[in-house]
Write a protein that holds these residues in place. Structure first.
Motif, PDB file in Angstrom:
ATOM      1  N   GLN A 271       0.817  -1.200   0.000  1.00  0.00           N
ATOM      2  CA  GLN A 271       0.000   0.000   0.000  1.00  0.00           C
ATOM      3  C   GLN A 271       0.858   1.260   0.000  1.00  0.00           C
ATOM      4  OE1 GLN A 271      -3.306   0.698  -0.090  1.00  0.00           O
ATOM      5  NE2 GLN A 271      -3.742  -1.447  -0.538  1.00  0.00           N
ATOM      6  N   GLY A 272       2.072   1.098   0.389  1.00  0.00           N
ATOM      7  CA  GLY A 272       2.947   2.252   0.581  1.00  0.00           C
ATOM      8  C   GLY A 272       3.219   2.420   2.061  1.00  0.00           C
ATOM      9  N   ARG A 273       4.449   2.675   2.407  1.00  0.00           N
ATOM     10  CA  ARG A 273       4.780   2.870   3.819  1.00  0.00           C
ATOM     11  C   ARG A 273       5.638   4.118   3.977  1.00  0.00           C
ATOM     12  NH1 ARG A 273      10.001   0.822   4.997  1.00  0.00           N
ATOM     13  NH2 ARG A 273      10.899  -0.454   3.310  1.00  0.00           N
ATOM     14  N   GLN A 274       5.354   4.791   5.072  1.00  0.00           N
ATOM     15  CA  GLN A 274       6.112   6.000   5.361  1.00  0.00           C
ATOM     16  C   GLN A 274       7.460   5.622   5.964  1.00  0.00           C
ATOM     17  OE1 GLN A 274       3.941   8.890   7.602  1.00  0.00           O
ATOM     18  NE2 GLN A 274       5.509  10.467   7.412  1.00  0.00           N
ATOM     19  N   LEU A 275       8.513   6.236   5.478  1.00  0.00           N
ATOM     20  CA  LEU A 275       9.852   5.950   5.969  1.00  0.00           C
ATOM     21  C   LEU A 275      10.133   6.775   7.225  1.00  0.00           C
ATOM     22  CD1 LEU A 275      11.758   6.035   2.551  1.00  0.00           C
ATOM     23  CD2 LEU A 275      11.040   4.008   3.835  1.00  0.00           C
ATOM     24  N   GLU A 276      10.629   6.117   8.244  1.00  0.00           N
ATOM     25  CA  GLU A 276      11.012   6.802   9.479  1.00  0.00           C
ATOM     26  C   GLU A 276      12.511   7.077   9.410  1.00  0.00           C
ATOM     27  OE1 GLU A 276       8.880   7.765  11.709  1.00  0.00           O
ATOM     28  OE2 GLU A 276       7.164   6.802  10.730  1.00  0.00           O
ATOM     29  N   LEU A 277      12.875   8.352   9.399  1.00  0.00           N
ATOM     30  CA  LEU A 277      14.261   8.736   9.209  1.00  0.00           C
ATOM     31  C   LEU A 277      14.746   9.612  10.354  1.00  0.00           C
ATOM     32  CD1 LEU A 277      14.114   9.738   5.425  1.00  0.00           C
ATOM     33  CD2 LEU A 277      14.756   7.536   6.377  1.00  0.00           C
ATOM     34  N   GLU A 278      16.043   9.529  10.628  1.00  0.00           N
ATOM     35  CA  GLU A 278      16.669  10.428  11.589  1.00  0.00           C
ATOM     36  C   GLU A 278      16.840  11.784  10.904  1.00  0.00           C
ATOM     37  OE1 GLU A 278      20.982  11.189  13.781  1.00  0.00           O
ATOM     38  OE2 GLU A 278      20.696   9.460  12.458  1.00  0.00           O
ATOM     39  N   LEU A 279      16.192  12.811  11.431  1.00  0.00           N
ATOM     40  CA  LEU A 279      16.203  14.122  10.788  1.00  0.00           C
ATOM     41  C   LEU A 279      17.312  14.993  11.376  1.00  0.00           C
ATOM     42  CD1 LEU A 279      12.377  14.784  10.424  1.00  0.00           C
ATOM     43  CD2 LEU A 279      13.978  13.725   8.807  1.00  0.00           C
ATOM     44  N   TYR A 280      18.555  14.628  11.077  1.00  0.00           N
ATOM     45  CA  TYR A 280      19.713  15.384  11.530  1.00  0.00           C
ATOM     46  C   TYR A 280      19.880  16.651  10.687  1.00  0.00           C
ATOM     47  CZ  TYR A 280      21.515  12.784   7.522  1.00  0.00           C
ATOM     48  OH  TYR A 280      21.686  12.245   6.282  1.00  0.00           O
ATOM     49  N   ASP A 281      20.735  17.551  11.173  1.00  0.00           N
ATOM     50  CA  ASP A 281      21.013  18.791  10.450  1.00  0.00           C
ATOM     51  C   ASP A 281      21.996  18.517   9.314  1.00  0.00           C
ATOM     52  OD1 ASP A 281      20.976  21.812  10.228  1.00  0.00           O
ATOM     53  OD2 ASP A 281      23.120  21.454  10.538  1.00  0.00           O
ATOM     54  N   ALA A 282      21.584  18.777   8.087  1.00  0.00           N
ATOM     55  CA  ALA A 282      22.412  18.449   6.923  1.00  0.00           C
ATOM     56  C   ALA A 282      23.687  19.279   6.877  1.00  0.00           C
ATOM     57  CB  ALA A 282      21.608  18.660   5.635  1.00  0.00           C
ATOM     58  N   TYR A 283      23.618  20.540   7.311  1.00  0.00           N
ATOM     59  CA  TYR A 283      24.804  21.386   7.267  1.00  0.00           C
ATOM     60  C   TYR A 283      25.871  20.885   8.235  1.00  0.00           C
ATOM     61  CZ  TYR A 283      21.729  24.536   4.713  1.00  0.00           C
ATOM     62  OH  TYR A 283      20.853  25.064   3.789  1.00  0.00           O
ATOM     63  N   THR A 284      25.437  20.431   9.411  1.00  0.00           N
ATOM     64  CA  THR A 284      26.392  19.870  10.368  1.00  0.00           C
ATOM     65  C   THR A 284      27.014  18.602   9.811  1.00  0.00           C
ATOM     66  OG1 THR A 284      25.172  20.800  12.238  1.00  0.00           O
ATOM     67  CG2 THR A 284      26.667  18.974  12.713  1.00  0.00           C
ATOM     68  N   ARG A 285      26.209  17.744   9.199  1.00  0.00           N
ATOM     69  CA  ARG A 285      26.726  16.503   8.621  1.00  0.00           C
ATOM     70  C   ARG A 285      27.721  16.820   7.490  1.00  0.00           C
ATOM     71  NH1 ARG A 285      24.562  11.242   8.894  1.00  0.00           N
ATOM     72  NH2 ARG A 285      23.718  12.037  10.865  1.00  0.00           N
ATOM     73  N   GLU A 286      27.392  17.791   6.672  1.00  0.00           N
ATOM     74  CA  GLU A 286      28.266  18.183   5.565  1.00  0.00           C
ATOM     75  C   GLU A 286      29.610  18.700   6.078  1.00  0.00           C
ATOM     76  OE1 GLU A 286      27.372  21.129   1.958  1.00  0.00           O
ATOM     77  OE2 GLU A 286      27.578  22.178   3.884  1.00  0.00           O
ATOM     78  N   LEU A 287      29.576  19.650   7.004  1.00  0.00           N
ATOM     79  CA  LEU A 287      30.815  20.243   7.503  1.00  0.00           C
ATOM     80  C   LEU A 287      31.631  19.249   8.314  1.00  0.00           C
ATOM     81  CD1 LEU A 287      29.472  23.783   8.437  1.00  0.00           C
ATOM     82  CD2 LEU A 287      30.894  23.164   6.486  1.00  0.00           C
ATOM     83  N   THR A 288      30.972  18.345   9.024  1.00  0.00           N
ATOM     84  CA  THR A 288      31.695  17.293   9.743  1.00  0.00           C
ATOM     85  C   THR A 288      32.474  16.421   8.771  1.00  0.00           C
ATOM     86  OG1 THR A 288      30.089  17.254  11.556  1.00  0.00           O
ATOM     87  CG2 THR A 288      31.443  15.292  11.259  1.00  0.00           C
ATOM     88  N   HIS A 289      31.842  16.054   7.667  1.00  0.00           N
ATOM     89  CA  HIS A 289      32.518  15.258   6.636  1.00  0.00           C
ATOM     90  C   HIS A 289      33.743  16.003   6.107  1.00  0.00           C
ATOM     91  CE1 HIS A 289      32.891  12.562   3.125  1.00  0.00           C
ATOM     92  NE2 HIS A 289      33.151  13.675   2.444  1.00  0.00           N
ATOM     93  N   PHE A 290      33.563  17.267   5.774  1.00  0.00           N
ATOM     94  CA  PHE A 290      34.678  18.051   5.234  1.00  0.00           C
ATOM     95  C   PHE A 290      35.829  18.129   6.229  1.00  0.00           C
ATOM     96  CE2 PHE A 290      31.728  20.854   2.366  1.00  0.00           C
ATOM     97  CZ  PHE A 290      31.522  19.763   1.534  1.00  0.00           C
ATOM     98  N   ILE A 291      35.530  18.518   7.465  1.00  0.00           N
ATOM     99  CA  ILE A 291      36.576  18.745   8.464  1.00  0.00           C
ATOM    100  C   ILE A 291      37.265  17.439   8.846  1.00  0.00           C
ATOM    101  CG2 ILE A 291      37.065  19.597  10.790  1.00  0.00           C
ATOM    102  CD1 ILE A 291      36.456  21.730   8.614  1.00  0.00           C
ATOM    103  N   ASP A 292      36.513  16.364   8.955  1.00  0.00           N
ATOM    104  CA  ASP A 292      37.126  15.073   9.292  1.00  0.00           C
ATOM    105  C   ASP A 292      38.158  14.667   8.247  1.00  0.00           C
ATOM    106  OD1 ASP A 292      35.664  14.917  11.595  1.00  0.00           O
ATOM    107  OD2 ASP A 292      34.276  13.368  10.889  1.00  0.00           O
ATOM    108  N   HIS A 293      37.839  14.891   6.968  1.00  0.00           N
ATOM    109  CA  HIS A 293      38.795  14.548   5.913  1.00  0.00           C
ATOM    110  C   HIS A 293      40.004  15.482   5.935  1.00  0.00           C
ATOM    111  CE1 HIS A 293      37.166  11.207   3.577  1.00  0.00           C
ATOM    112  NE2 HIS A 293      35.961  11.681   3.817  1.00  0.00           N
TER     113      HIS A 293
END
Length: 330
Positions: A271-293
């Protein structure tokens, strides 16, 4: 970290850095003294009105450029001249020639150069990529990405195409970039739209045909009627399953926390199911990736300079198609 540009995006980046254990904002640079001093006070660092002076006086490893688009190249070249890693907000610049100068300067300086095309880190878009890469959709039949907004009121500089590139570069680029991150390089584009009285393409619909055979549509409007909520959608339809995502926020992106956002997965007789996702802050995730590298001394992988350059090529091809009324081959 030195944040250059103390506006909305500079404030957003500072909030992200405050959550990270391996990054500290050591300087803020902005010509607007009131705005610059306010952000520097929040960061607990010094404010500078001059980038050269900042790089001589402050302890800086990375320059985070959150300035108006037409100033990006100047500060990227300055950072490279001082052998500082470069993070630059999108759109990185408005021409391939300017981008090539920025990328070459970073290579010659031996520093990393990353561009903040943040939708690649947005939770729902990350989930769609995971499903695609796992083969959950099957062969892709169609994809559509849409982004609709009223016109930003930040500053008069934004309204001129030579400064910001208008909605084509500043808004439409997000969805074009994401579709390229999924399906690879674009083969041909055909676009329709409307240019405003200042010459900005602020109503755009683009048909993209990728080298792998997938066809997709991206829609970007940055002149929706007054009061229209910032809205973005992603629809991916495969022979086995389809995913539909929709978000409605407040004016632009200032109120994402209270946005209505839903992701649904359809197909396989369900029938279709709603996805339950962790709604983290994308900007924090992006900058964390950059700085970690950067800290690890390893290449930034989420978005490479070559990918940024290809997306800019696609945007320029879309503009050519809008102006000529013809299909453009890359």
């Amino acid at each position: 970290m030195a944040i250059v540009g103390a506006g909305f995006m500079g404030q957003t980046h500072l909030a992200a850095y405050k959550t990270m254990g391996n990054a500290r904002v050591s300087a803020v640079c902005d010509l607007n003294e009131q705005q610059g001093r306010a952000l520097a006070q929040q960061a607990g660092c010094s404010w500078f009105s001059n980038g050269e002076e900042m790089l001589r006086q402050a302890q800086v490893d990375v320059v985070d450029i959150c300035l108006p688009t037409f100033l990006h190249e100047e500060y990227a070249l300055l950072a490279a001249a001082h052998k500082k890693h470069i993070l630059c907000e999108k759109p990185v610049t408005l021409t391939l020639e300017a981008f090539d100068r920025m990328a070459a300067a970073a290579r010659q300086a031996g520093v990393q150069f990353a561009v903040g095309q943040a939708v690649r880190f947005w939770p729902e878009y990350v989930k769609a990529r995971e499903l695609y890469q796992a083969g959950e959709f099957g062969a892709i039949k169609y994809a559509r990405a849409s982004r609709l907004s009223v016109h930003p009121q930040w500053s008069e500089w934004y309204r001129r195409p030579e400064n910001s590139g208008g909605g084509l570069f500043d808004l439409h680029l997000h969805d074009v970039d994401y579709l390229c991150s999924l399906f690879g390089r674009v083969k041909t584009v055909y676009a329709v739209g409307q240019k405003n009285q200042l010459g900005c393409w602020n109503h755009v619909a683009s048909s993209l045909r990728f080298e792998n055979g997938v066809c997709a549509v991206a829609e970007g409007i940055i002149e929706m009627p007054s009061g229209f909520p910032f809205t973005m959608e992603l629809n991916i339809v495969g022979e086995q399953r389809g995913m539909c995502y929709r978000m409605q926020a407040g004016r632009n992106l200032e109120d994402v926390s209270s946005a209505v956002r839903e992701s649904w997965l359809y197909g396989d007789g369900e029938q279709g199911r709603q996805l339950e996702l962790e709604l983290y802050d994308a900007y924090t995730r992006e900058l964390t990736h950059f700085i970690d590298h950067i800290e690890a001394g390893t290449p930034i992988t989420a978005i490479t300079p070559d990918e940024v350059r290809h997306v800019l090529q696609v945007i320029l091809a879309i503009r050519q198609s809008l102006e000529s009324g013809e299909t453009v081959r890359l």
